[in-house]
Design an enzyme around this catalytic site. Sequence first.
Site, PDB file in Angstrom:
ATOM      1  N   GLU A   1      20.115  69.616  -6.183  1.00 56.62           N
ATOM      2  CA  GLU A   1      19.681  68.213  -6.167  1.00 56.62           C
ATOM      3  C   GLU A   1      18.265  68.000  -6.721  1.00 56.62           C
ATOM      4  O   GLU A   1      17.873  66.868  -6.965  1.00 56.62           O
ATOM      5  CB  GLU A   1      19.824  67.608  -4.767  1.00 56.62           C
ATOM      6  CG  GLU A   1      18.959  68.219  -3.681  1.00 56.62           C
ATOM      7  CD  GLU A   1      19.659  69.350  -2.943  1.00 56.62           C
ATOM      8  OE1 GLU A   1      20.571  69.970  -3.525  1.00 56.62           O
ATOM      9  OE2 GLU A   1      19.255  69.625  -1.794  1.00 56.62           O
ATOM     10  N   ASN A   2      17.521  69.068  -6.926  1.00 60.37           N
ATOM     11  CA  ASN A   2      16.212  68.872  -7.554  1.00 60.37           C
ATOM     12  C   ASN A   2      16.337  68.611  -9.058  1.00 60.37           C
ATOM     13  O   ASN A   2      15.341  68.307  -9.708  1.00 60.37           O
ATOM     14  CB  ASN A   2      15.287  70.063  -7.283  1.00 60.37           C
ATOM     15  CG  ASN A   2      15.848  71.359  -7.809  1.00 60.37           C
ATOM     16  OD1 ASN A   2      17.020  71.666  -7.606  1.00 60.37           O
ATOM     17  ND2 ASN A   2      15.037  72.121  -8.505  1.00 60.37           N
TER      18      ASN A   2
END
Lengths: 218, 232
Positions: free
Chosen positions: A47-48
């Site tokens: 998700e980064n």
Amino acid sequence: MALDKNGIAQRIAQELRNGWYVNLGIGIPTLVANYIPEGIDVEFQSENGILGMGAFPFDGDEDADLINAGKQTITARKGAVYFDSAMSFAMIRGQHVQLTVLGAMEVAQNGDIANWKIPGKMVKGMGGAMDLVASAENIIVAMMHTNRAGESKILKQCSLPLTGVGCVNKVVTELAVLDIKDGKFHLVERAPGVSVEEIVSKTEGELVIPDHVPEMKF
Amino acid sequence: MNKVVKDVNEALNGIQDNMTLMLGGFGLCGIPENSIAKLVDLGVKNLTCISNNAGVDDFGLGLLLQKKQIKKMISSYVGENDEFERQMLSGELEVDLIPQGSLAERCRAGGAGIPAFFTPAGYGTEVAEGKEVREYNGKPHILESALTADFAIVKAWKGDTEGNLIYKATARNFNPMMAMAGKITVAEVEELVPAGALDPNEIHTPGIFVQRIFQGDKFKKRIEQRTIKPRA
């Protein structure tokens, strides 16, 4: 015998299906990437801001600008793509990711999950977990069946602050695979050599047990 | 339009006590480290900092925490920082923890002129307390408001004199949305090039969002979790 963390990851990897985009949380879930079954093509989202996350880099090849959500150095597979955090969560919130695997401190029989805070003791924050569990349709929790004090983490009701409500579909522990349906845990499989009695004794939540509980196969 | 300032001093000119700052980065990846070092030198206090994380004890925003320059943190994940945890549990530091996707979207909304939006993240948890709930498509959502800042400080890989920015790999993270949401946006870049040197097809942040740009003196680019596999 109860599974180790790698065993839990290996069992979860059997749930992967061809063509899925998968988000793996920090800890045991990260290990799932090591056990992708032959013939199954999946892409991992972190998700980064990466789709197509690859293995850890070779010594000397690590790049400070290329990490996963656990802040570990990683590599990118061929065809990988980078994006910003808003787009990343558009993928998650918009249900473009088919499977989310994450850890938990507690799971309840109604599918509630708690994994971000122990009041007065530990507050690390929810990170992306609340967004993930609120939107994902297919959530598998990877966790140990009991805490260090030997108390069940598979509960009637969570006691810790919640991360999400009624969202978990499946739990894989060192002892068992449990499905959550109709407000109850359903015993699906047991770890090789682990008895149904042991699972029952370590499960506080309501547990539905079929006549025959097969062992996990690896 | 030329956005170039000569150094970090000029870039951060006007930052005062009690301001709200956005700082890009995820962990220590893609943080404006030259600007953070300068904020420590300036000694500005009572800051509200919006940043996904709070650095580690001795790097990133951890440096501002050590000097007690931060009054309030707005973040999604603050593990890996003992001083942060100590200040938070003792009540010295105000902390607003926000789901990561909501944090990203709140910054984006702030820059995009959208005052608030509904999201399912956090429904039924502490995060939803006091927030309006509405059902869409049979599912409850909570109302989250936009975030803006007096200064947004972002870090990019390459930038041109017009303020156009390109980020590298996962160092992009929160930087593009925060760049949009600052009243004044400062971009700290590894490489500053003349206008025209970047391919317009490949720019991530258009220069309209950037008021000041400078090339950082040095980047330590510290790695938080160095994970490797041995060469065969």
